[in-house]
Design a protein around this motif. Structure first.
Motif, PDB file in Angstrom:
ATOM      1  N   SER A   2      -5.699   2.179   2.739  1.00 47.72           N
ATOM      2  CA  SER A   2      -4.582   1.887   3.629  1.00 47.72           C
ATOM      3  C   SER A   2      -3.544   0.991   2.976  1.00 47.72           C
ATOM      4  O   SER A   2      -2.391   0.958   3.399  1.00 47.72           O
ATOM      5  N   GLU A   3      -3.940   0.226   1.937  1.00 49.02           N
ATOM      6  CA  GLU A   3      -2.975  -0.624   1.265  1.00 49.02           C
ATOM      7  C   GLU A   3      -1.952   0.194   0.491  1.00 49.02           C
ATOM      8  O   GLU A   3      -0.886  -0.313   0.156  1.00 49.02           O
ATOM      9  N   LEU A   4      -2.269   1.445   0.200  1.00 45.85           N
ATOM     10  CA  LEU A   4      -1.342   2.338  -0.498  1.00 45.85           C
ATOM     11  C   LEU A   4      -1.008   3.515   0.401  1.00 45.85           C
ATOM     12  O   LEU A   4      -0.988   4.662  -0.034  1.00 45.85           O
ATOM     13  N   SER A   5      -0.720   3.227   1.652  1.00 46.49           N
ATOM     14  CA  SER A   5      -0.464   4.282   2.617  1.00 46.49           C
ATOM     15  C   SER A   5       0.907   4.893   2.393  1.00 46.49           C
ATOM     16  O   SER A   5       1.832   4.258   1.886  1.00 46.49           O
ATOM     17  N   LEU A   6       1.037   6.152   2.784  1.00 44.22           N
ATOM     18  CA  LEU A   6       2.296   6.879   2.696  1.00 44.22           C
ATOM     19  C   LEU A   6       3.005   6.851   4.047  1.00 44.22           C
ATOM     20  O   LEU A   6       2.366   6.899   5.092  1.00 44.22           O
ATOM     21  N   ARG A   7       4.309   6.787   4.011  1.00 43.63           N
ATOM     22  CA  ARG A   7       5.116   6.828   5.226  1.00 43.63           C
ATOM     23  C   ARG A   7       5.894   8.140   5.252  1.00 43.63           C
ATOM     24  O   ARG A   7       6.380   8.614   4.219  1.00 43.63           O
ATOM     25  N   ARG A   8       6.020   8.713   6.441  1.00 50.59           N
ATOM     26  CA  ARG A   8       6.777   9.954   6.545  1.00 50.59           C
ATOM     27  C   ARG A   8       8.252   9.732   6.281  1.00 50.59           C
ATOM     28  O   ARG A   8       8.939  10.589   5.731  1.00 50.59           O
ATOM     29  N   ARG A  21       3.353  -2.296  -4.376  1.00 50.39           N
ATOM     30  CA  ARG A  21       2.015  -2.542  -4.920  1.00 50.39           C
ATOM     31  C   ARG A  21       1.640  -1.447  -5.907  1.00 50.39           C
ATOM     32  O   ARG A  21       0.997  -1.711  -6.928  1.00 50.39           O
ATOM     33  N   SER A  22       2.025  -0.234  -5.594  1.00 48.30           N
ATOM     34  CA  SER A  22       1.748   0.874  -6.508  1.00 48.30           C
ATOM     35  C   SER A  22       2.475   0.682  -7.825  1.00 48.30           C
ATOM     36  O   SER A  22       1.919   0.937  -8.903  1.00 48.30           O
ATOM     37  N   VAL A  23       3.728   0.249  -7.751  1.00 48.95           N
ATOM     38  CA  VAL A  23       4.501   0.024  -8.978  1.00 48.95           C
ATOM     39  C   VAL A  23       3.830  -1.031  -9.847  1.00 48.95           C
ATOM     40  O   VAL A  23       3.629  -0.840 -11.056  1.00 48.95           O
ATOM     41  N   TRP A  24       3.444  -2.149  -9.236  1.00 47.81           N
ATOM     42  CA  TRP A  24       2.825  -3.224 -10.005  1.00 47.81           C
ATOM     43  C   TRP A  24       1.453  -2.824 -10.518  1.00 47.81           C
ATOM     44  O   TRP A  24       1.037  -3.250 -11.617  1.00 47.81           O
ATOM     45  N   LEU A 209       1.150   8.379  -4.714  1.00 43.73           N
ATOM     46  CA  LEU A 209       0.000   9.274  -4.877  1.00 43.73           C
ATOM     47  C   LEU A 209      -0.666   9.077  -6.233  1.00 43.73           C
ATOM     48  O   LEU A 209      -1.895   9.163  -6.348  1.00 43.73           O
ATOM     49  N   THR A 210       0.135   8.817  -7.263  1.00 46.11           N
ATOM     50  CA  THR A 210      -0.442   8.542  -8.578  1.00 46.11           C
ATOM     51  C   THR A 210      -1.257   7.261  -8.562  1.00 46.11           C
ATOM     52  O   THR A 210      -2.355   7.203  -9.132  1.00 46.11           O
ATOM     53  N   ALA A 211      -0.724   6.225  -7.917  1.00 49.87           N
ATOM     54  CA  ALA A 211      -1.475   4.967  -7.813  1.00 49.87           C
ATOM     55  C   ALA A 211      -2.756   5.155  -7.016  1.00 49.87           C
ATOM     56  O   ALA A 211      -3.802   4.587  -7.359  1.00 49.87           O
ATOM     57  N   ARG A 212      -2.687   5.954  -5.964  1.00 50.06           N
ATOM     58  CA  ARG A 212      -3.900   6.220  -5.175  1.00 50.06           C
ATOM     59  C   ARG A 212      -4.943   6.950  -6.016  1.00 50.06           C
ATOM     60  O   ARG A 212      -6.147   6.641  -5.952  1.00 50.06           O
ATOM     61  N   ALA A 213      -4.509   7.933  -6.796  1.00 52.81           N
ATOM     62  CA  ALA A 213      -5.450   8.677  -7.642  1.00 52.81           C
ATOM     63  C   ALA A 213      -6.059   7.765  -8.705  1.00 52.81           C
ATOM     64  O   ALA A 213      -7.270   7.818  -8.962  1.00 52.81           O
ATOM     65  N   HIS A 214      -5.218   6.940  -9.316  1.00 53.91           N
ATOM     66  CA  HIS A 214      -5.717   6.011 -10.329  1.00 53.91           C
ATOM     67  C   HIS A 214      -6.723   5.045  -9.709  1.00 53.91           C
ATOM     68  O   HIS A 214      -7.802   4.794 -10.272  1.00 53.91           O
TER      69      HIS A 214
END
Length: 248
Positions: A2-8, A21-24, A209-214
């Motif tokens: 949930s910390e890397l959740s996507l927004r519509r 957070r994903s960028v960092w 999505l890349t951060a979530r996969a990583h």
């Protein structure tokens, strides 16, 4: 995660904590991943090279401890990204002496999962993160093109041309043999910035999505190994349908 959740809504995603957070997280891997990879690989190679002698056995023990430390660094980076604790499940050393530690550490599947993530997956993860961040940063920088499009210049056949070349124009922006767009006016710069703004907002989803996969790969390898029979054991441990009819 949930910390890397996507927004519509792409605007809400841009302003969300998950995007940055994903960028960092990805950017941190480009910096920290190199160091951890070099430390883990060098200690493992040194231990393996010296393992033919008794003097190399303590080095192998130290190498396993070093690789575990490298994995702990990645676990510390991963914890803000996911829900729940992220901790490795290592076997306890039984016995005393170097040989006991050597057998326990290098027969432990957790150690080899650490090696797989820190060393084995370094190149593909680094390539993935680098490509995604490069495209994301390029689209972000292109949004500011109307501010600085006039600054770049190059001299062709003694004539100086100002503008940003999005292609190849060996004979100037209007000469033959060129392709692409030569941004030398404000309307062109605004048009390019508008297109890049849309691409930037859409590519934010790719970055998250890349951060979530990583993070999923890191959690799967660096987290505690899950018992494949856990659900079956839970079912067998529950009271059966006839348990209420059995005599006390």
């Amino acid at each position: 995660m949930s910390e890397l959740s996507l927004r519509r809504d792409p605007i809400r995603l841009l302003l969300s904590r998950g995007l940055w957070r994903s960028v960092w997280y990805l950017l941190g891997y480009l910096v920290v991943g190199w160091a951890l990879f070099a430390i883990a690989l060098s200690t493992a190679v040194a231990g393996a090279g010296l393992s033919i002698t008794f003097a190399g056995l303590p080095v192998l023990v130290a190498a396993a401890a070093t690789i575990r430390w490298c994995a702990d660094v990645e676990r510390a980076r991963l914890r803000p990204m996911v829900n729940g604790p992220v901790a490795g499940s290592y076997r306890q050393v039984v016995g005393s002496g170097v040989m006991a530690q050597l057998r326990t550490r290098w027969r432990d599947p957790a150690t080899w999962r650490d090696v797989a993530y820190v060393v084995g997956l370094f190149v593909p993860l680094l390539a993935l993160d680098t490509i995604v961040l490069a495209v994301w940063w390029a689209s972000l920088a292109a949004i500011t093109l109307p501010i600085w499009y006039w600054a770049p210049w190059k001299t062709i056949h003694g004539v100086r041309y100002h503008g940003y070349d999005l292609g190849y124009h060996p004979n100037g922006p209007h000469g033959p043999g060129g392709w692409g767009l030569y941004v030398d006016t404000l309307p062109k710069a605004l048009a390019v910035a508008g297109v890049c703004l849309i691409l930037f907002l859409l590519f934010n989803y790719v970055l998250v999505l890349t951060a979530r996969a990583h993070a999923a790969v890191a959690r799967g390898l660096l987290g505690a190994a899950e018992d494949p029979l856990r659900q079956a054991k839970e079912v067998l441990g529950r009271p059966g349908p006839l348990s209420s009819n059995l005599p006390a």
